[in-house]
Each structure stands twice: as C-alpha cells, then as structure tokens.
Design a protein around this motif. Structure first.
Motif: not given
Length: 301
Positions: A205-215, A224-228, A291-293
């Motif tokens: 569920k939190f796998w894309f938190a780094p992309e949400a944080c950076v991009i 974390l909320e966005v990745s969820w 991941y970014a795509h």
C-alpha cells in the motif's frame, strides 16, 4: 497547505511543512492543483495514461538509456558497497562503518529512486531534467524521504506485531498451549503468517510513497495517503503494480540464482558472487523508472 498552479509546474511553495523544490516538474493529484487539472494543462500526453502493462515496462527502460547518469550514480554506490564488503574498512571504528553502510543503503534504495523519478517526470511532461536539477531535487527532498522511510518501517514492522499480539494472546488463552495442540511447526507458521501478511499488505500500500514525496512533493504523511489511494482506487491498476513489485523484488536475487543453477552448485566463486550481486542491484535500480511511470499514470487520472 498551499497548492500549485498546474501539476507539472515549478514552484517554491510549501506543502505539509517541507519546502517544495523549484527544480524539475511536480505532478500531483488533480484535487491538489489550482485551476484546470486536465492532462493538457499538466503537459502530459494521453499516451502515458493509455500504455498497457507491457508498454509501460518497456518504456521504463528508456530513461536509463537516455540518461546514463542514473546508471552511473547507481554504479558508484554499488562499487562503494562492494568495497565495504571487502573488509577494507576493518581499520575504521565499527560505528563509523555502520553509518557509512546505512547511508550507502539509503542512497541506493531511496536516493537513486528519487533521482530516477525526477528524470522520468521530466520525460513524461516534456520538461527535460538536467543532472544538476535531478540531484538538487533528490537532495532537497531527502529530509521528507527520511520521514517516509521511517513511517513505512514503523508501519510494516511494528503495527502488524501490535495488532496481532491480542489475537495471539487470545488463541493462547483459548487453546492453552498451541504448540502442544497442533505442534511447533504449524504454530510457528501461523504466527509468521499473522505478522507477515499484514506487513506485506502495508508495504504494498505504501510502495509509491517515495514517488509521491519526490515527484508530487507531498509531505511524508500525505505521501503515504497518496500511495494508499493509488493502490486502492482502481483494480485494473493492480496488474501493473503487482508485476512491478514482484519483478523488482526477484530481480535482485535472479543473477545469483541463475549462476547457482548453471554451475549446479550453491558454491559460486567469490568473483561471480560479487558480480551477480552488483548486476542484481543494477536491475533493481532500473525498476525505479517503472515506479515513477506508474505513479504519474495513476495520479493524473
């Protein structure tokens, strides 16, 4: 929380505390933008959102080829890891070596992913990112990324144990000694599943938190909320996400396993072991663009 004008614009406003970076495109959810949030205003081609699973994975190789700096930076970190494993650091204090190893691991797993994500965001929005801009964005978001890593680690390692503890205590009070009733292997397997399944679920569920944080330049909690949301809203996206997660996980160990299979023995020479480990780490870095795509494709819809 201040909002941006256009998801793929440059700004220096603040989002959930941490300062946003005015270098490189920022791609956020439509509700987090001022004005029109359509793809045209975000400067994102519909080809990006229409790519199939296979197309997205094939495309994800392009940034690594067109931006050799991704592989070069990863190669420097991997070389540093190999040097740390040779024992050359034996003369240095153990705490210092531990700090260096921790920084190297963070750089390989998180910082390179942040740099690759910035480059991919530039590719998908038609705003090419230079090496300097990519490094600046990655460094500027490092404090927030540390927060993301700590929150994910706490969620994955601590929360499942705390949640499962009452259940395990209840079973113990009900059955008496589970080991005596069903045997130790089954009891241990059930205990591991009770903790491992929720941990893997939260990690997914939190796998894309780094992309949400950076991009997206979201703060740690918002990331974390966005990745969820990205891993929940649409079932059709699960296929790509699961393929990416599983593929990136096994690619790290695939070269060594292939060598062991080819030689018919688990005793692979040290040189081949080092080479295979390095190749595996390079393959895992290559997944960062995927991941970014995936983040960009899902966040703009």
């Amino acid at each position: 929380m201040s909002k941006r004008t256009g998801s793929a614009t440059r700004s220096s406003s603040t989002v959930d505390g941490p300062l946003t970076c005015d270098v490189g495109p920022t791609i956020r959810a439509r509700d987090d933008t001022d004005g029109c949030g359509c793809l045209e205003c975000r400067n994102i081609d519909t080809t990006t959102t229409n790519r199939t699973v296979l197309d997205a994975l094939v495309w994800s190789v392009r940034p690594c080829r067109s931006h050799p700096s991704i592989v070069a930076f990863a190669g420097v970190i991997i070389l540093g890891n190999r040097l740390l494993e040779t024992g050359l650091t034996a003369a240095f204090p153990t705490p210092a070596v531990g700090v260096v190893e921790g920084v190297a691991a963070f750089a390989l797993v998180v910082s390179i992913r942040a740099y690759a994500g910035t480059v991919v965001a530039g590719e998908l929005t038609g705003e090419p990112v230079t090496v300097r801009e990519g490094l600046y964005r990655s460094l500027a978001r490092t404090p927030a990324l540390i927060g993301v890593v700590l929150l994910v680690a706490f969620s994955v390692l601590v929360i499942p144990s705390l949640v499962s503890l009452p259940l395990l205590l209840l079973l113990g009070l009900t059955l008496g000694s589970p080991v005596g009733v069903v045997g130790f292997p089954l009891t241990a397997a059930v205990g591991v599943l009770v903790v491992a399944v929720p941990s893997l679920f939260l990690l997914f569920k939190f796998w894309f938190a780094p992309e949400a944080c950076v991009i997206g330049q979201y703060g740690p909690i918002e990331a974390l909320e966005v990745s969820w949301r990205l891993t929940t809203n649409y079932r059709g996206r699960f296929a790509l996400i699961i393929v990416i997660v599983i593929g990136s996980a096994i690619s790290t160990h695939l070269p060594t396993a292939f060598l062991e299979f080819g030689t018919g023995s688990a005793l692979v020479s040290p040189v081949l072991s080092v080479a295979s480990a390095s190749v595996g780490e390079l393959l895992s870095v290559a997944w960062a663009s995927a991941y970014a795509h995936t983040y960009v494709k899902n966040i703009v819809l």
